[in-house]
Write a protein that holds these residues in place. Structure first.
Motif, PDB file in Angstrom:
ATOM      1  N   PRO A 167       0.804  -1.229   0.000  1.00  0.00           N
ATOM      2  CA  PRO A 167       0.000   0.000   0.000  1.00  0.00           C
ATOM      3  C   PRO A 167       0.835   1.275   0.000  1.00  0.00           C
ATOM      4  N   GLY A 168       1.966   1.256   0.690  1.00  0.00           N
ATOM      5  CA  GLY A 168       2.807   2.442   0.773  1.00  0.00           C
ATOM      6  C   GLY A 168       3.451   2.847  -0.540  1.00  0.00           C
ATOM      7  N   TRP A 218       1.835   3.351  -3.307  1.00  0.00           N
ATOM      8  CA  TRP A 218       0.916   4.225  -4.045  1.00  0.00           C
ATOM      9  C   TRP A 218       0.772   5.564  -3.322  1.00  0.00           C
ATOM     10  N   THR A 219       1.595   6.517  -3.701  1.00  0.00           N
ATOM     11  CA  THR A 219       1.609   7.834  -3.075  1.00  0.00           C
ATOM     12  C   THR A 219       1.450   8.915  -4.139  1.00  0.00           C
ATOM     13  N   THR A 274      -6.827   0.848  -2.772  1.00  0.00           N
ATOM     14  CA  THR A 274      -5.761   1.165  -1.822  1.00  0.00           C
ATOM     15  C   THR A 274      -5.775   2.638  -1.430  1.00  0.00           C
ATOM     16  N   MET A 275      -5.888   3.522  -2.409  1.00  0.00           N
ATOM     17  CA  MET A 275      -5.765   4.952  -2.135  1.00  0.00           C
ATOM     18  C   MET A 275      -7.093   5.604  -1.773  1.00  0.00           C
ATOM     19  N   GLY A 281      -9.194   4.687   2.196  1.00  0.00           N
ATOM     20  CA  GLY A 281      -7.866   4.363   1.706  1.00  0.00           C
ATOM     21  C   GLY A 281      -6.793   5.304   2.220  1.00  0.00           C
ATOM     22  N   THR A 282      -5.606   5.182   1.652  1.00  0.00           N
ATOM     23  CA  THR A 282      -4.450   5.929   2.137  1.00  0.00           C
ATOM     24  C   THR A 282      -4.547   7.429   1.865  1.00  0.00           C
ATOM     25  N   ARG A 336      -7.144   9.191   2.638  1.00  0.00           N
ATOM     26  CA  ARG A 336      -8.244   9.720   3.465  1.00  0.00           C
ATOM     27  C   ARG A 336      -7.845  10.978   4.231  1.00  0.00           C
ATOM     28  N   TRP A 363      -5.513  13.156   3.047  1.00  0.00           N
ATOM     29  CA  TRP A 363      -4.818  14.045   2.109  1.00  0.00           C
ATOM     30  C   TRP A 363      -5.431  15.446   2.099  1.00  0.00           C
TER      31      TRP A 363
END
Length: 319
Positions: free
Chosen positions: A93-94, A96-97, A226-227, A237-238, A240, A242
């Motif tokens: 998961p990390g 995808w940034t 994922t994101m 997702g990651t 959330r 941002w």
């Protein structure tokens, strides 16, 4: 006597289209370059950033018409992890940034030999465009942020307001399945479509370009799930947490912000772009929702074309 030369000119295509892959960050990114046969002097390329993340370019493919309409090259590409680019279903998961996709954007420009360009981003693409712009790259001449939020907390708040307006049985289905973690249940999926028909894409039947993107997403939802999460309004997702709100004053290029009247990107979600970007203009399409470019294609392209034309002529003055 018939004017055969005139008939031949009318029959000539207004653009040429080339598709290929570029080596990017150890993988392959698929790009499509639409070039006008009659380019307008001074018209800089437009790079289109699709949404999702992970929803591929198909649903914004109609923006290639800007090549013939404005005499400029239009570039589409499928971001890593989706569409025709390299898929990485086993990436952690990390991986995808936002920075990954900023780096991919610059690698695409380098691979195509583009030194200066306009950027248009739709939904997540507008978020990505803002991430690119706050870093101040010399390649960026203008930015169009379309149907995008300035933070995911604002997005979730807006979605909650729109959900509250749904029929009671639809709200109940959404709430029950999200609480139970059964977001793939047919009842839940049917309920999400009620929201989508109101606030995501209001064309009836569903626009084929949107359907093509949805099919690709369903085939490999890695990046999106994922994101973002399982859908447009259940963000777990990651991304959330941002936000780009506090960084917006760093955007130094002219910026256009557009949205639809019934957009899931509610006015509060994109207000920070208008309030904090120094050189900004905005436009709302009456009767449209999140996919304004599919619902009102001619009107959408006309607004974008006018904005781009205003900033072609002055593009080199401050660089």
């Amino acid at each position: 006597m018939r004017d055969l030369s005139a008939e031949h000119a009318l029959a000539m295509p207004a653009t040429t289209v080339e598709s290929r892959t570029l080596p990017v960050l150890g993988h392959e990114t698929w790009v499509q370059v639409t070039t006008p046969t009659d380019p307008r002097p001074g018209a800089l390329p437009l790079v289109v950033l699709h949404g999702g993340p992970g929803m591929a370019h198909d649903y914004v493919a109609n923006l290639a018409a800007l090549a013939a309409e404005t005499g400029r090259t239009v570039v589409h590409y499928d971001q890593l992890g989706c569409g025709r680019s390299t898929h990485l279903p086993d990436a952690p998961p990390g991986y995808w940034t936002p920075q990954l996709f900023v780096d991919e954007f610059h690698a695409v420009l380098a691979g195509l030999g583009i030194e200066r360009c306009h950027v248009l981003g739709q939904s997540w693409g507008g978020m990505l465009g803002a991430e690119i712009a706050v870093r101040g790259p010399a390649s960026l001449v203008s930015l169009a942020i379309c149907n995008s939020p300035a933070s995911m907390s604002l997005w979730v708040e807006g979605a909650a307001q729109l959900r509250a307006e749904l029929p009671a049985d639809v709200r109940d289905a959404l709430d029950r399945h999200e609480a139970a973690g059964t977001t793939t249940d047919p009842e839940y999926l049917a309920a999400t479509q009620v929201f989508y028909a109101r606030h995501v894409c209001r064309t009836t039947p569903v626009h084929p370009d949107f359907a093509a993107t949805e099919a690709q997403l369903e085939a490999d939802p890695t990046v999106y799930h994922t994101m973002n999460g399982p859908n447009e309004f259940h963000v777990v997702g990651t991304l959330r947490d941002w936000s780009i709100v506090d960084r917006l004053p760093a955007i130094a290029v002219p910026t256009l912000v557009v949205a639809g009247e019934f957009d899931e990107a509610t006015p509060a979600t994109w207000a920070p772009f208008v309030e904090r970007i120094p050189d900004v203009t905005s436009h709302v399409f009456p009767g449209a929702s999140h996919c304004s470019h599919l619902e009102q294609p001619e009107e959408f392209r006309a607004v974008v074309a006018a904005f781009l034309a205003r900033h072609d002529d002055t593009a080199g003055e401050s660089r």
